[in-house]
Scaffold this active site. Structure first.
Site, short mmCIF file in Angstrom:
data_model
loop_
_atom_site.label_atom_id
_atom_site.label_comp_id
_atom_site.label_asym_id
_atom_site.label_seq_id
_atom_site.Cartn_x
_atom_site.Cartn_y
_atom_site.Cartn_z
CD GLU A 1 -3.05 -1.00 0.45
OE1 GLU A 1 -3.19 0.07 -0.19
OE2 GLU A 1 -3.85 -1.93 0.37
CD GLU B 1 2.55 10.36 -1.18
OE1 GLU B 1 3.70 9.89 -1.03
OE2 GLU B 1 1.57 9.91 -0.60
P1 NAP Z 1 8.23 5.02 4.64
O1 NAP Z 1 9.39 5.90 4.89
O2 NAP Z 1 8.21 4.21 3.40
O3 NAP Z 1 8.11 4.08 5.93
C1 NAP Z 1 7.09 3.15 6.10
C2 NAP Z 1 7.59 2.04 6.98
O4 NAP Z 1 8.66 1.36 6.31
C3 NAP Z 1 8.18 2.50 8.32
O5 NAP Z 1 7.95 1.53 9.30
C4 NAP Z 1 9.66 2.59 8.00
O6 NAP Z 1 10.49 2.48 9.13
C5 NAP Z 1 9.83 1.38 7.10
N1 NAP Z 1 10.99 1.46 6.23
C6 NAP Z 1 11.66 2.56 5.78
N2 NAP Z 1 12.69 2.19 4.99
C7 NAP Z 1 12.65 0.83 4.93
C8 NAP Z 1 13.46 -0.14 4.27
N3 NAP Z 1 14.47 0.20 3.48
N4 NAP Z 1 13.14 -1.44 4.43
C9 NAP Z 1 12.09 -1.81 5.21
N5 NAP Z 1 11.31 -0.93 5.87
C10 NAP Z 1 11.58 0.37 5.72
O7 NAP Z 1 6.86 5.83 4.65
P2 NAP Z 1 6.34 6.85 5.75
O8 NAP Z 1 7.02 8.14 5.56
O9 NAP Z 1 6.38 6.23 7.12
O10 NAP Z 1 4.79 6.94 5.38
C11 NAP Z 1 4.29 7.81 4.45
C12 NAP Z 1 4.09 7.11 3.11
O11 NAP Z 1 3.17 6.04 3.29
C13 NAP Z 1 3.47 8.03 2.08
O12 NAP Z 1 4.06 7.83 0.84
C14 NAP Z 1 2.01 7.57 2.07
O13 NAP Z 1 1.34 7.87 0.88
C15 NAP Z 1 2.15 6.11 2.31
N6 NAP Z 1 0.91 5.53 2.83
C16 NAP Z 1 0.18 4.70 2.02
C17 NAP Z 1 -1.03 4.18 2.49
C18 NAP Z 1 -1.86 3.27 1.62
O14 NAP Z 1 -2.78 2.62 2.15
N7 NAP Z 1 -1.60 3.17 0.33
C19 NAP Z 1 -1.48 4.48 3.77
C20 NAP Z 1 -0.70 5.32 4.57
C21 NAP Z 1 0.50 5.83 4.07
P3 NAP Z 1 11.17 3.79 9.78
O15 NAP Z 1 10.06 4.62 10.27
O16 NAP Z 1 12.00 3.22 10.85
O17 NAP Z 1 11.94 4.47 8.68
#
Ligand code: NAP
Length: 488
Positions: free
Chosen positions: A260, A392
């Protein structure tokens, strides 16, 4: 804030622990990481920095718990889920406070997220009872053919900070109902909500090892999840950038993966729309969670004949939004989650202004400079060469542009690599159907700015990922279909 934390019973901000095999655990090497309150920039808790060892222990615990959990009847698993659901509702105020402190969601909105998160447990408690198999007509009289559905086994959920509870229960609900056990890795910015949820899991008497929560060293945790052959399925919600890396990572062990990811939602207001309703919807869609949702309206397309009227109504409503400390129950817009998040919003607005956008309201950082607050902002005269129209923003900024006809706006709305959510406002039934069908997005809000509910499938197309969460569809990823051919 200190006043608020004194009343907490689920988590002690001065002594936070990970949750592994039903026990509260520190990191084996004693290291921690800090969680900051985006309202003040202050450290509110030190959380054990889980890494490879803790992740391995959590996976082993989930593996140990799997046979008995999978053997329970769907009714028994439903009872557990409903117990946790009841506890969530009972502790709504506390869960909302924790969420608001760690990631800045406005308190009343955070209460809404607690209910939304709990609704996935209600829905999947029931859906688990409806995991039906099949019988298939055989090709010979002495054969009988069956399909049975079984839990995939150990799962891992990697969740983002913007919906710390709902993105977790949207995965755990179906996983647990299907008979799976697993591990959650919450975002480093918001691990406290997940750990408070773990306290409810414990309170509900869910057997040890069924749910484990490990926060900390993201790369090490994720390496163990993807390399450990015991983990069969990973569900990720987060950015498209990280999602793509995880697809590569999943190849080695052929993990089942659902993604997602990010979005860039168009919000289309046709000439025949109910403008009052459309303006209200645009505010709800754009400014929810201070603009930090994957389904936030990111590009507002208004028919040129109604531009003035719509913009006036919209700006009036945006001006009424109150910005401030997210724990203040009269506030609608809290801070952005981090300094980096605030920087991205500033960059998008500056870029737009430099290319000719007009600031109709807002456009500045606000508050005392300690918290990461940005004024609810509306930009007019927006053109497609501006960064805000393709990336975004993840902030409270609404860019408005105009269109002349349906073909043009359908083309522009679809002209993105993302495909998560799109919104359209019209009172013409013909147009409502044809445009909804022409938009390449997984979720369409048709005169509806907040379409997400537990009973409907949610997910994206293209760079917004694959798989569906919610609805009867959301449990499929946690089940294997096994075909049994019986010769009599
Ligand atoms: P993110 O940086 O991709 O992080 C999401 C999760 O992945 C966090 O737990 C993060 O841990 C972990 N993560 C980061 N780098 C990783 C790696 N290399 N390998 C494995 N895990 C890793 O995203 P975010 O900033 O938290 O969230 C915002 C994003 O989520 C936006 O793009 C939003 O659109 C998307 N989103 C999508 C949905 C949907 O249903 N489609 C819903 C909500 C949000 P850390 O926090 O420790 O870095």
């Amino acid at each position: 804030m200190l006043q608020a934390t004194k009343q907490l019973s689920l988590i002690d901000f001065g002594n936070v622990k990970l949750f592994i095999n039903g026990e509260w655990t520190s990191a084996s090497n004693g290291s921690t990481f800090s969680v900051k309150n985006p309202n003040t920039g202050e450290v509110v808790a030190e959380v054990p920095r889980g890494a490879k060892e803790e992740t391995k222990a959590a996976i082993e615990a989930a593996n140990g718990a799997l046979p008995n959990w999978a053997k329970l009847t769907a009714n028994d698993r439903a009872d557990y889920l409903l117990k946790v659901r009841d506890l969530m509702i009972e502790h709504e105020a506390e869960l909302a406070t924790i969420m608001s402190i760690e990631m800045g969601k406005a308190y009343t909105e955070a209460c809404g997220e607690v209910k939304y998160a709990a609704s996935f447990l209600t829905w999947y408690a029931e859906e688990g009872r409806r995991v039906y198999g099949e019988t298939i007509p055989a090709s010979s009289p002495n054969k009988r053919l069956f399909v049975v559905k079984q839990p995939v086994g150990i799962i891992a959920a990697i969740t983002p900070w913007n919906f710390p509870l709902a993105m977790m229960t949207r995965k755990l609900g179906p996983a647990l109902a299907a008979g799976c056990t697993g591990i959650v890795k919450p975002a480093s910015q918001s691990p406290l909500s997940a750990l408070a949820f773990a306290a409810l899991v414990k309170k509900a008497g869910i057997p040890k090892g069924v749910v484990n929560i490990v926060a900390g060293a993201t790369a090490e945790i994720s390496d163990e999840i993807f390399e450990n052959p015991v983990v069969k399925k990973i569900s990720f919600t987060g950015s498209t950038e990280v999602g793509k890396k995880l697809v590569e990572k999943s190849a080695n062990q052929l993990k089942k993966l659902s993604l997602e990811l990010g979005g860039h939602a168009p919000f289309i207001v046709f000439e025949d729309a109910d403008l009052e309703k459309a303006a209200e919807g645009a505010v709800a869609s754009k400014f929810r969670n201070a603009g930090q949702t994957c389904v936030c309206a990111n590009r507002i397309y208004v028919h040129e004949n109604i531009k003035e009227r719509f913009t006036k109504l919209f700006v009036e409503k945006v001006l009424a939004l109150k910005v401030g400390n997210s724990l203040d129950q009269t506030v609608q817009i809290g801070p952005l989650v981090s300094k980096e998040g605030l920087g991205k919003v500033q960059e998008h607005v500056e870029d737009a202004i430099s290319k000719g956008a007009e600031v109709l309201t807002g456009g500045k950082v606000t508050g005392d400079q300690k918290g990461f607050y940005y004024e609810p902002t509306v930009l007019g005269n927006v053109t497609k060469d501006m960064i805000i129209m393709t990336e975004e923003t993840f902030g409270p900024v609404a860019p408005i542009t105009t269109f002349q006809n349906d073909e043009e706006v359908i083309y522009e709305a679809n002209n993105t690599e993302y495909g998560l959510a799109a919104y359209l406002y019209t009172s013409n039934i013909q147009r409502a159907v044809t445009v909804s069908e022409a938009l390449n997005f997984g979720v369409i809000g048709l005169n509806d700015a907040v379409p997400g509910v537990a009973q409907a499938p949610f997910g994206g197309m293209n760079h917004s990922g694959y798989g569906r969460e919610g609805g009867h569809q959301g449990i499929k990823d946690y089940l294997e279909e096994k075909y049994i051919s019986l010769e009599l």
